[in-house]
Design an enzyme around this catalytic site. Structure first.
Site, mmCIF file in Angstrom:
data_model
loop_
_atom_site.group_PDB
_atom_site.id
_atom_site.type_symbol
_atom_site.label_atom_id
_atom_site.label_comp_id
_atom_site.label_asym_id
_atom_site.label_seq_id
_atom_site.Cartn_x
_atom_site.Cartn_y
_atom_site.Cartn_z
ATOM 1 N N ASN A 104 9.074 101.824 13.149
ATOM 2 C CA ASN A 104 9.834 102.886 12.127
ATOM 3 C C ASN A 104 8.599 103.945 11.327
ATOM 4 O OD1 ASN A 104 11.620 104.358 10.959
ATOM 5 N ND2 ASN A 104 12.566 102.338 9.913
ATOM 6 N N TRP A 105 8.117 104.764 11.968
ATOM 7 C CA TRP A 105 7.492 106.026 11.269
ATOM 8 C C TRP A 105 7.970 106.280 9.979
ATOM 9 C CZ3 TRP A 105 4.447 109.082 15.117
ATOM 10 C CH2 TRP A 105 3.522 108.365 15.863
ATOM 11 N N LYS A 106 9.531 106.123 9.668
ATOM 12 C CA LYS A 106 9.999 106.902 8.336
ATOM 13 C C LYS A 106 9.450 108.709 7.980
ATOM 14 C CE LYS A 106 10.514 102.696 7.163
ATOM 15 N NZ LYS A 106 10.664 101.776 5.642
ATOM 16 N N GLU A 121 17.697 102.673 4.101
ATOM 17 C CA GLU A 121 17.332 103.277 3.380
ATOM 18 C C GLU A 121 18.420 104.570 4.046
ATOM 19 O OE1 GLU A 121 13.321 103.645 5.474
ATOM 20 O OE2 GLU A 121 12.876 101.528 4.075
ATOM 21 N N GLY A 141 9.023 97.173 2.818
ATOM 22 C CA GLY A 141 8.284 98.315 2.323
ATOM 23 C C GLY A 141 7.606 97.141 1.095
ATOM 24 N N SER A 161 8.153 94.084 5.732
ATOM 25 C CA SER A 161 7.550 94.082 6.371
ATOM 26 C C SER A 161 6.660 92.322 7.239
ATOM 27 C CB SER A 161 7.353 92.999 4.583
ATOM 28 O OG SER A 161 7.286 94.062 3.456
ATOM 29 N N GLY A 217 7.973 99.175 9.579
ATOM 30 C CA GLY A 217 7.598 99.880 8.819
ATOM 31 C C GLY A 217 6.507 100.588 9.228
ATOM 32 N N GLY A 218 5.411 100.465 7.665
ATOM 33 C CA GLY A 218 4.402 100.507 7.161
ATOM 34 C C GLY A 218 2.920 100.099 8.353
HETATM 35 C C1 PEP Z 1 10.833 99.799 7.919
HETATM 36 O O1 PEP Z 1 11.420 100.454 8.094
HETATM 37 O O2 PEP Z 1 12.479 99.375 9.004
HETATM 38 C C2 PEP Z 1 10.249 98.370 7.817
HETATM 39 C C3 PEP Z 1 10.481 96.859 8.073
HETATM 40 O O3 PEP Z 1 8.922 98.419 7.054
HETATM 41 P P1 PEP Z 1 8.333 97.504 6.361
HETATM 42 O O4 PEP Z 1 7.632 97.356 7.572
HETATM 43 O O5 PEP Z 1 7.041 99.083 5.788
HETATM 44 O O6 PEP Z 1 8.781 96.770 5.437
#
Ligand code: PEP
Length: 255
Positions: free
Chosen positions: A11-13, A100, A177, A217, A238-239
């Protein structure tokens, strides 16, 4: 026993401009072509990159997804994209009900359910996100909150080809995150509970075939431990999905 191939979804957001996004997707596609991975890879870039990323990953086996969709096919909805538009751009997936969006846009579970119906209408696989806040977990309400999100957000009727048309992502809000992750035993408890609900809602065959992802994370350093937990069928990342080596290493950690 049902075999569920793991899905590693990025998920690049709201990250990435054209050059960097195309390079990241193209590099991942190149790795997948050179070395058939042990999992399915999916990237969900921001909307302005969908068509370029679709071109960059063509023929590699990497799938493409949107990060949200509207419930309608078309119309006066400024700023929105329909599920049909995502499909037209080359998407096979769409993330729905991410925390989010639930927080920033006030999305309710019933709206998420309508979006899941729109995804089905357009032939997309919906990845429906659920997860508790830190306060809800501290109050001992995690399973209760997740259960109501599952009951209220998922489609009322059983998906047709279970593995292909619906995915659930458990994402504890406090782990997204933040660098914090749920413990493997907490993840196991929640995923087993979601599995039980899926079987209750859709019957044994379909409920057992739907993939349940963990998100929050996930990094190369914790992925192997998390991916080995029962009923964890992949990760929503995500990240770490923005760094090719990290995202690839997470995929490589799938048993
Ligand atoms: C997400 O955005 O769905 C997510 C899990 O982010 P991260 O991996 O950065 O916690």
């Amino acid at each position: 026993m049902v075999m569920r191939r793991k899905l590693i979804a990025g998920n690049w957001k709201m990250n990435g401009l054209r050059a960097g996004g195309i390079a990241l997707a193209g590099d991942l596609a190149g790795k997948c072509k050179a070395e058939a991975p042990n999992c399915d890879f999916l990237v969900c870039p921001p909307a302005h990159l969908l068509i370029s990323v679709a071109e960059a990953i063509a023929g590699s086996g990497v799938a493409l997804g949107g990060q949200d969709c509207h419930t309608a096919v078309s119309g006066a909805h400024t700023g929105d994209l329909s599920a049909e538009m995502l499909a037209d751009a080359g998407c096979g997936f769409v993330i729905l009900g991410h925390s989010e969006r639930r927080a920033d846009h006030g999305e309710s579970s019933s709206l998420v359910r309508s979006k899941a119906a729109a995804a089905k209408r357009a032939g997309l696989t919906a990845i429906v996100c659920v997860g508790e806040t830190a306060d809800e977990r501290k109050a001992g309400r995690a399973l209760e909150v997740i259960e109501s999100q599952v009951r209220e957000s998922l489609p009322e009727t059983a998906p047709e080809a279970a593995e292909a048309s619906l995915v659930v992502a458990y994402e504890p809000v406090w782990a997204i995150g933040t660098g914090l992750t749920a413990t493997p035993s907490d993840v196991a408890e929640v995923h087993a509970h979601i599995r039980k609900l899926l079987v209750e809602l859709y019957g044994n065959d379909t409920g057992s075939a739907i993939r349940i992802l963990y998100g929050g994370s996930v990094k190369p350093g914790n992925a192997a431990e998390l991916m080995a937990v029962g009923d964890v069928d992949g990760a929503l990342v995500g990240g770490a999905s923005l760094k090719l080596d990290d995202f690839w290493a997470i995929g490589r950690s799938c048993p």
